[in-house]
Design an enzyme around this catalytic site. Structure first.
Site, PDB file in Angstrom:
ATOM      1  N   ARG A  59     -32.290 -41.472 -23.771  1.00  0.00           N
ATOM      2  CA  ARG A  59     -32.109 -41.152 -22.336  1.00  0.00           C
ATOM      3  C   ARG A  59     -31.425 -42.310 -21.614  1.00  0.00           C
ATOM      4  O   ARG A  59     -30.712 -42.123 -20.634  1.00  0.00           O
ATOM      5  CB  ARG A  59     -33.457 -40.806 -21.677  1.00  0.00           C
ATOM      6  CG  ARG A  59     -33.325 -40.597 -20.169  1.00  0.00           C
ATOM      7  CD  ARG A  59     -34.508 -39.868 -19.537  1.00  0.00           C
ATOM      8  NE  ARG A  59     -35.792 -40.340 -19.964  1.00  0.00           N
ATOM      9  CZ  ARG A  59     -36.349 -41.508 -19.594  1.00  0.00           C
ATOM     10  NH1 ARG A  59     -35.712 -42.312 -18.759  1.00  0.00           N
ATOM     11  NH2 ARG A  59     -37.531 -41.857 -20.033  1.00  0.00           N
ATOM     12  N   TYR A 112     -17.273 -25.531  -5.750  1.00  0.00           N
ATOM     13  CA  TYR A 112     -18.024 -24.677  -6.673  1.00  0.00           C
ATOM     14  C   TYR A 112     -19.351 -24.320  -5.979  1.00  0.00           C
ATOM     15  O   TYR A 112     -20.040 -25.219  -5.472  1.00  0.00           O
ATOM     16  CB  TYR A 112     -18.240 -25.434  -7.988  1.00  0.00           C
ATOM     17  CG  TYR A 112     -19.156 -24.723  -8.947  1.00  0.00           C
ATOM     18  CD1 TYR A 112     -18.886 -23.417  -9.346  1.00  0.00           C
ATOM     19  CD2 TYR A 112     -20.300 -25.352  -9.440  1.00  0.00           C
ATOM     20  CE1 TYR A 112     -19.734 -22.759 -10.223  1.00  0.00           C
ATOM     21  CE2 TYR A 112     -21.150 -24.700 -10.322  1.00  0.00           C
ATOM     22  CZ  TYR A 112     -20.860 -23.399 -10.706  1.00  0.00           C
ATOM     23  OH  TYR A 112     -21.702 -22.747 -11.567  1.00  0.00           O
ATOM     24  N   ASP A 184     -14.386 -34.361  -7.121  1.00  0.00           N
ATOM     25  CA  ASP A 184     -14.622 -33.505  -8.283  1.00  0.00           C
ATOM     26  C   ASP A 184     -13.246 -33.152  -8.851  1.00  0.00           C
ATOM     27  O   ASP A 184     -12.483 -32.402  -8.253  1.00  0.00           O
ATOM     28  CB  ASP A 184     -15.407 -32.251  -7.866  1.00  0.00           C
ATOM     29  CG  ASP A 184     -15.798 -31.388  -9.065  1.00  0.00           C
ATOM     30  OD1 ASP A 184     -15.057 -31.388 -10.066  1.00  0.00           O
ATOM     31  OD2 ASP A 184     -16.822 -30.693  -8.993  1.00  0.00           O
ATOM     32  N   LYS A 209     -15.600 -27.712 -18.900  1.00  0.00           N
ATOM     33  CA  LYS A 209     -14.291 -27.088 -18.646  1.00  0.00           C
ATOM     34  C   LYS A 209     -13.201 -27.724 -19.522  1.00  0.00           C
ATOM     35  O   LYS A 209     -13.290 -27.701 -20.718  1.00  0.00           O
ATOM     36  CB  LYS A 209     -13.956 -27.168 -17.158  1.00  0.00           C
ATOM     37  CG  LYS A 209     -15.128 -26.879 -16.241  1.00  0.00           C
ATOM     38  CD  LYS A 209     -15.714 -25.500 -16.463  1.00  0.00           C
ATOM     39  CE  LYS A 209     -16.852 -25.265 -15.479  1.00  0.00           C
ATOM     40  NZ  LYS A 209     -17.863 -24.360 -15.962  1.00  0.00           N
TER      41      LYS A 209
HETATM   42  N1  LCS Z   1     -17.539 -28.647 -10.491  1.00  0.00           N
HETATM   43  C1  LCS Z   1     -16.648 -27.644 -10.579  1.00  0.00           C
HETATM   44  C2  LCS Z   1     -15.329 -27.759  -9.890  1.00  0.00           C
HETATM   45  C3  LCS Z   1     -16.973 -26.501 -11.299  1.00  0.00           C
HETATM   46  O1  LCS Z   1     -16.071 -25.519 -11.363  1.00  0.00           O
HETATM   47  C4  LCS Z   1     -18.249 -26.415 -11.925  1.00  0.00           C
HETATM   48  C5  LCS Z   1     -18.650 -25.207 -12.698  1.00  0.00           C
HETATM   49  C6  LCS Z   1     -19.139 -27.487 -11.790  1.00  0.00           C
HETATM   50  C7  LCS Z   1     -18.735 -28.589 -11.078  1.00  0.00           C
HETATM   51  C8  LCS Z   1     -20.499 -27.472 -12.420  1.00  0.00           C
HETATM   52  O2  LCS Z   1     -20.399 -27.682 -13.781  1.00  0.00           O
HETATM   53  P1  LCS Z   1     -21.461 -27.157 -14.871  1.00  0.00           P
HETATM   54  O3  LCS Z   1     -22.803 -27.602 -14.409  1.00  0.00           O
HETATM   55  O4  LCS Z   1     -21.379 -25.671 -14.888  1.00  0.00           O
HETATM   56  O5  LCS Z   1     -21.037 -27.821 -16.128  1.00  0.00           O
HETATM   57  N2  LCS Z   1     -17.849 -24.105 -12.469  1.00  0.00           N
HETATM   58  C9  LCS Z   1     -18.024 -22.875 -12.929  1.00  0.00           C
HETATM   59  C10 LCS Z   1     -17.201 -21.801 -12.582  1.00  0.00           C
HETATM   60  O6  LCS Z   1     -16.277 -21.815 -11.758  1.00  0.00           O
HETATM   61  N3  LCS Z   1     -17.584 -20.749 -13.253  1.00  0.00           N
HETATM   62  O7  LCS Z   1     -18.688 -20.981 -14.018  1.00  0.00           O
HETATM   63  C11 LCS Z   1     -19.060 -22.384 -13.868  1.00  0.00           C
END
Ligand code: LCS
Length: 395
Positions: A59, A112, A184, A209
């Site tokens: 951790r 998001y 972001d 992503k």
């Molecule tokens: N930031 C952005 C710009 C994102 O598009 C997402 C997830 C996150 C943070 C969060 O990331 P995660 O915790 O899911 O790894 N975006 C998503 C979307 O547009 N569709 O499904 C997940």
């Protein structure tokens, strides 16, 4: 606009990654161990006191995770990276580290969905105040400033509207006011945009992503520009426990090796598809930074090294036609998430941004007819054919 940055093509394959010291394996080993043996009681104490460098407990730190953190920190040109269990773990850790009770956050409105919901529904319980605004207008940011504003959180290009925010202008304002600028950078990946170079203090990625790129892992990353900020973020992350698992980190490290190649192919597809959609009789509008019709096409050329592979569009028949279209695709997959080798299509108002109220969505430009497309690495002709047949069924 194709990325020709040789440094980045090399860095994705080599940065932060060293041959295995024991057997000289070329691939970074997966240290699937929760804990690390001390040589002696004295050494254990020295590690805990920070008098000696080394691993204690996963951790707090792990060699496989460290290779991924170093790789992304180098790609983003930051002091250090912190890999997290998800993109949301990266975002919530950053909020918790930088916001105090009764402090104020300014954020892009079209972020998001959960990045907004976590502030409005959860951090508000601890007195955190927030304004979600159109950060593409620097005057609106200036008007929202309060004496207790601590963080400016910007998502550019924004999810799902593909509206851009001027990172340089935000950085200048944040510096003047003593505010931390967090960007972001998920939609661009470090191949196409480096916010720290433009003056930001912290960069966030959903590793889920583009960095991983194969729609098979969930993960996140925080990269800080300076040591003091890195240490603060690290302290909160290791205490709150949102760290990544070493096997997950290794999978992302493998995905990152082809990041530059994938970005090059998918953004080439996206540019061509954006032009195809713009000219299609069933399509009312298309938002893609590479199109001359994008209101911030000039800004995209200034702060991005390529236009990326995320786009959104609306049909002349509104959402009813859009619903038919997304049900009719055969090669593209109807699914949330983005940045994978496969093309994904979805309807934000009823899916990724369903948790944001209708009024807030409308104010943020997330219209009901908006369809989001994450363009993958398939053959362009096949993608065009699929969208064309789906659009023709939407009439
Ligand atoms: N930031 C952005 C710009 C994102 O598009 C997402 C997830 C996150 C943070 C969060 O990331 P995660 O915790 O899911 O790894 N975006 C998503 C979307 O547009 N569709 O499904 C997940």
């Amino acid at each position: 606009m194709t990325n020709k940055n040789d440094d980045l093509f090399t860095a994705v394959i080599h940065a932060g990654q060293h041959p295995d010291p024991l057997f000289r394996g070329v691939s970074v080993p997966i240290y699937q161990s929760s804990t690390f043996a001390f040589e002696s009681a004295e050494q254990g104490a020295a590690l805990f006191q920070g008098r000696e460098e080394g691993y204690i407990y996963t951790r707090i730190g792990n060699p496989t995770t460290k290779a991924l953190e170093d790789c992304v920190a180098i790609l983003e040109k930051g002091y250090g990276g912190l890999a997290t269990a998800s993109g949301m773990a990266a975002i919530s850790t950053t909020y918790l580290a930088l916001l105090d009770r009764d402090s104020h956050l300014i954020s892009t409105d079209a972020v998001y969905g959960p990045s907004r919901t976590v502030v409005e529904n959860e951090l508000s319980r601890f007195g955190v105040q927030a304004d979600f605004i159109d950060t593409s207008d620097i005057e609106k940011i200036k008007k929202s400033l309060r004496p207790n504003t601590r963080v400016l959180f910007v998502e550019t290009p924004a999810n799902p509207t593909i509206v851009l925010t001027d990172i340089r202008a935000c950085a200048a304002l944040a510096k003047e006011k003593g505010i931390t600028l967090v960007v972001d950078n998920t939609f661009s990946s470090p191949i196409l945009q480096n916010p720290l170079e433009l003056g930001a203090d912290v960069v966030i990625h959903s590793l889920t992503k583009f960095l991983n790129g194969h729609s098979d892992v969930v993960g996140g990353m925080i990269v800080a520009r300076e040591e003091s900020l890195f240490k603060r973020l690290r302290k909160v992350l290791t205490l709150m426990g949102g760290t990544i698992d070493p096997h997950q980190a290794w999978l992302v490290l493998r995905g990152v090796k082809t990041l530059a190649l994938r970005v090059e192919k998918s953004q080439d597809n996206a540019m061509k598809l954006a032009r195809f959609l713009e000219a299609h009789p069933e399509v009312r509008w298309v938002n893609y930074p590479g199109l001359e019709s994008h209101p911030q096409h000039a800004l995209a050329k200034l702060q991005m090294k390529g236009f990326g592979s995320m786009l959104c569009f609306g049909l002349k028949g509104g959402f009813e036609a859009g619903r038919k279209m997304i049900n009719a695709v055969k090669l593209c997959t109807l699914a949330v998430s983005l940045g994978g080798v496969e093309s994904l299509i979805q309807h934000p108002a009823s899916m990724t941004h369903a948790g944001v109220s209708e009024e807030e969505r409308e104010a943020a430009g997330i219209s009901d007819d908006l369809i989001r497309l994450s363009v993958g690495c398939e053959g362009y002709g096949d993608l065009r054919e699929d969208l064309d047949q789906a659009l023709n069924q939407a009439k």
